[in-house]
Design a protein around this motif. Structure first.
Motif, short mmCIF file in Angstrom:
data_model
loop_
_atom_site.label_atom_id
_atom_site.label_comp_id
_atom_site.label_asym_id
_atom_site.label_seq_id
_atom_site.Cartn_x
_atom_site.Cartn_y
_atom_site.Cartn_z
N THR A 10 -6.67 2.48 5.97
CA THR A 10 -4.85 1.99 5.59
C THR A 10 -4.85 1.06 6.37
O THR A 10 -5.62 0.44 7.25
N VAL A 11 -3.19 0.41 5.92
CA VAL A 11 -3.04 -0.61 6.41
C VAL A 11 -1.54 -0.29 6.75
O VAL A 11 -0.80 -0.04 5.00
N ALA A 12 -0.98 -0.38 7.44
CA ALA A 12 0.95 -0.14 7.40
C ALA A 12 1.40 -0.64 8.36
O ALA A 12 0.84 -1.91 9.20
N ASN A 13 2.72 -1.27 7.86
CA ASN A 13 3.51 -1.91 8.92
C ASN A 13 5.33 -1.58 8.45
O ASN A 13 5.01 0.13 7.88
N GLU A 14 5.76 -2.08 9.06
CA GLU A 14 7.81 -1.13 8.44
C GLU A 14 7.79 -1.25 7.28
O GLU A 14 8.95 -0.47 6.91
N ASP A 15 7.38 -1.77 6.20
CA ASP A 15 7.12 -2.05 5.23
C ASP A 15 6.99 -0.87 4.32
O ASP A 15 7.47 -0.38 3.39
N VAL A 19 -3.36 2.37 0.98
CA VAL A 19 -3.96 3.29 1.84
C VAL A 19 -5.25 3.03 0.54
O VAL A 19 -4.93 3.63 -1.14
N LEU A 20 -6.93 2.63 0.98
CA LEU A 20 -7.75 2.54 -0.32
C LEU A 20 -8.55 3.33 -0.16
O LEU A 20 -8.67 4.31 0.80
N ASN A 21 -8.57 4.35 -1.31
CA ASN A 21 -10.23 5.56 -1.64
C ASN A 21 -11.22 4.56 -1.58
O ASN A 21 -11.39 4.76 -2.83
N THR A 22 -11.71 4.07 -0.77
CA THR A 22 -13.56 3.85 -1.16
C THR A 22 -14.15 4.52 -2.09
O THR A 22 -14.90 4.06 -3.31
N ARG A 23 -14.20 6.04 -1.80
CA ARG A 23 -14.85 6.97 -3.23
C ARG A 23 -14.62 6.66 -4.30
O ARG A 23 -15.38 6.39 -5.46
#
Length: 83
Positions: A10-15, A19-23
């Protein structure tokens, strides 16, 4: 801090968040509200705590926020996305 599922990145910020599901190789985008809920779950917060915080921050009725958060959590579950 709660243990995050090992197959989710996951990469998250105020915007919002990504979410990357590697499976499955899928990438999901979350709006700022979804990212707020996601980060709360990652921190190990209860759903009730997340609902209370979101209702306080947005000024929306708690019942509305709870309904929307629970629907969002169901959608995450269907997609196999749950920190």
């Amino acid at each position: 801090m709660a243990k995050t599922s090992s197959h989710l990145r996951t990469v998250a910020n105020e915007d919002g968040a990504a979410v990357l599901n590697t499976r499955s190789g899928t990438l999901s985008a979350l709006n700022p509200t979804g990212a707020y809920v996601w980060r709360g779950l990652e921190r190990g917060e209860s759903v009730e705590s997340i609902v209370e915080g979101l209702a306080r921050e947005t000024g929306m009725p708690r019942e509305t926020v709870e309904r929307d958060v629970r629907a969002f959590l169901e959608e995450l579950k269907k997609q196999g996305l749950r920190p």
